[in-house]
Design an enzyme around this catalytic site. Structure first.
Site, mmCIF file in Angstrom:
data_model
loop_
_atom_site.group_PDB
_atom_site.id
_atom_site.type_symbol
_atom_site.label_atom_id
_atom_site.label_comp_id
_atom_site.label_asym_id
_atom_site.label_seq_id
_atom_site.Cartn_x
_atom_site.Cartn_y
_atom_site.Cartn_z
ATOM 1 N N ASP A 36 0.847 -1.185 0.000
ATOM 2 C CA ASP A 36 0.000 0.000 0.000
ATOM 3 C C ASP A 36 0.895 1.253 0.000
ATOM 4 O O ASP A 36 2.112 1.130 0.180
ATOM 5 C CB ASP A 36 -0.837 -0.081 1.290
ATOM 6 C CG ASP A 36 -2.147 0.639 1.194
ATOM 7 O OD1 ASP A 36 -2.507 1.075 0.104
ATOM 8 O OD2 ASP A 36 -2.818 0.736 2.242
ATOM 9 N N ASP B 108 2.831 5.954 -4.253
ATOM 10 C CA ASP B 108 1.944 7.067 -3.911
ATOM 11 C C ASP B 108 2.732 8.364 -3.862
ATOM 12 O O ASP B 108 3.377 8.687 -2.871
ATOM 13 C CB ASP B 108 1.259 6.797 -2.573
ATOM 14 C CG ASP B 108 0.287 7.916 -2.224
ATOM 15 O OD1 ASP B 108 0.153 8.869 -3.034
ATOM 16 O OD2 ASP B 108 -0.328 7.848 -1.157
ATOM 17 N N HIS C 190 -9.405 8.129 4.446
ATOM 18 C CA HIS C 190 -8.707 7.131 5.264
ATOM 19 C C HIS C 190 -9.116 7.248 6.730
ATOM 20 O O HIS C 190 -9.078 8.350 7.292
ATOM 21 C CB HIS C 190 -7.184 7.344 5.188
ATOM 22 C CG HIS C 190 -6.586 6.887 3.902
ATOM 23 N ND1 HIS C 190 -5.737 7.649 3.153
ATOM 24 C CD2 HIS C 190 -6.704 5.715 3.228
ATOM 25 C CE1 HIS C 190 -5.359 6.973 2.080
ATOM 26 N NE2 HIS C 190 -5.934 5.810 2.105
ATOM 27 N N HIS D 231 -9.691 3.744 -2.245
ATOM 28 C CA HIS D 231 -9.078 3.707 -0.912
ATOM 29 C C HIS D 231 -10.084 4.223 0.108
ATOM 30 O O HIS D 231 -11.102 4.816 -0.255
ATOM 31 C CB HIS D 231 -7.830 4.587 -0.893
ATOM 32 C CG HIS D 231 -6.652 3.931 -1.540
ATOM 33 N ND1 HIS D 231 -5.512 3.614 -0.841
ATOM 34 C CD2 HIS D 231 -6.456 3.516 -2.811
ATOM 35 C CE1 HIS D 231 -4.655 3.038 -1.667
ATOM 36 N NE2 HIS D 231 -5.200 2.969 -2.867
HETATM 37 O O1 G3H Z 1 -4.771 2.228 1.929
HETATM 38 C C1 G3H Z 1 -5.529 1.838 2.832
HETATM 39 C C2 G3H Z 1 -6.878 2.188 2.841
HETATM 40 O O2 G3H Z 1 -7.233 3.089 1.891
HETATM 41 C C3 G3H Z 1 -7.751 1.884 3.997
HETATM 42 O O3 G3H Z 1 -8.600 2.935 4.382
HETATM 43 O O4 G3H Z 1 -8.708 2.545 6.804
HETATM 44 O O5 G3H Z 1 -10.378 3.960 5.686
HETATM 45 O O6 G3H Z 1 -10.387 1.515 5.327
HETATM 46 P P1 G3H Z 1 -9.575 2.711 5.609
HETATM 47 ZN ZN ZN Z 2 -5.198 4.142 1.116
#
Ligand code: G3H
Ligand code: ZN
Length: 299
Positions: A81, A103, A179, A217
């Site tokens: 990620d 990213d 996030h 995401h």
């Molecule tokens: O890259 C990780 C995610 O986008 C997870 O996001 O914690 O809001 O589910 P979240």
């Molecule tokens: Zn993310």
């Protein structure tokens, strides 16, 4: 079985179902995710963040995931990620990741483009997929310079140019999801300018211009009907971390409160892992991933 991400994310699935990319940082999360995938006969992506690798240790965490994945009867792909450290990206590719997210969305467009191209050139030589991000997915550390909801969003025309220029394999889009659980009042203010949690019309516009699989995401907390609508318009992967953590956390706290005499971590963690598994299964059913592991053979 541990498989290349290209075996579970492909054009045929677009518009029909999606695969969740669940974050893990430890043994319990990994086992909860793998058990959910087995129970639902579903392919799944397990992903690590830079923070998770720092927490558990790179070799340690990858070791846990690989062992669990190889023992599983369902296909599991390993993905990194958010990462903008090219040295770490190279290391993870050598350690067997089949997909990496570079990213650089916090950088100006041209710099994002440059770094993404460099990573694609390196990764594709090793047969590894690259995901990149356009727009801003808000989170605890990524709210700067964003004044309104529109500043967050991926521009469909720019997205098409970016994909053509970089030759990335999947695109992370910013369409309003966030996030984690928003606590920062600045983020809350920006979110209050959005009509709905996710701008589904924007997903549709991006889909018209971008043919590679889209990734959403911050998919925790996105209402079920919006997840279904996003799948219809070509979101193939939903990143989910917070919903798993919250499920684990709630069950752990309840268990500790009910049983203050328990001191064995295994007895404390068991119901928490079960709750995380139940949440992961709920997501697999919602995204219609369940059952799609049936046609896989281990080769
Ligand atoms: O890259 C990780 C995610 O986008 C997870 O996001 O914690 O809001 O589910 P979240
Ligand atoms: Zn993310």
């Amino acid at each position: 079985m541990l498989v290349h991400i290209g075996r579970i994310i492909h054009k045929k699935m677009l518009g029909k179902y999606a695969v969740p990319a669940f974050n893990t940082s430890d043994l319990e999360m990994t086992q909860g995710i793998v058990r959910a995938a087995e129970k639902q006969k579903a392919p799944v992506i397990i992903q690590t963040s830079v923070g998770a690798l720092e927490y558990a240790g790179i070799e340690e965490l990858i070791g846990i995931i690989k062992v669990e994945a190889r023992q599983a009867s369902v296909p599991i792909a390993l993905h990194q990620d958010h990462c903008h450290d090219f040295v770490l990206i190279k290391k993870l590719i050598n350690l067997g990741y089949s997909s990496i997210m570079v990213d650089a969305s916090h950088l100006p467009y041209k710099e994002n483009l440059k770094l993404t191209k460099q990573v694609v050139s390196y990764a594709h030589k090793q047969g590894v997929w690259v995901q990149a991000e356009l727009g801003r997915i808000l989170g605890n550390e990524d709210w700067q310079n964003v004044k309104s909801g529109d500043d967050l969003m991926t521009d469909p025309i720019q997205a098409a140019e970016f994909v053509a220029d970089t030759r990335i394999d999947t695109l992370a889009i910013a369409v309003g999801s966030v996030h984690g659980i928003p606590v920062d009042p600045r983020i809350k203010k920006i979110l209050s300018t959005l009509k709905e949690h996710v701008d589904i019309e924007r997903v549709r516009q991006i889909r018209l211009k971008v043919k590679i699989p889209l990734v959403m995401h911050g998919a925790s907390g996105v209402p079920d009907n919006q997840i279904r609508a996003a799948i219809k318009y070509g979101v193939a992967v939903f990143n989910i971390d917070t919903d798993l953590r919250v499920a684990f956390n709630k069950a752990l706290r309840t268990n500790i409160k009910k049983n203050p005499q328990i001191y064995d971590p295994r007895k404390l963690f068991r119901p928490a892992t079960d709750a995380l598994q139940a949440m992961a299964e709920r997501k697999l059913k919602l995204m219609k991933t369940s059952g799609h592991a049936k046609r896989f053979k281990n080769n």
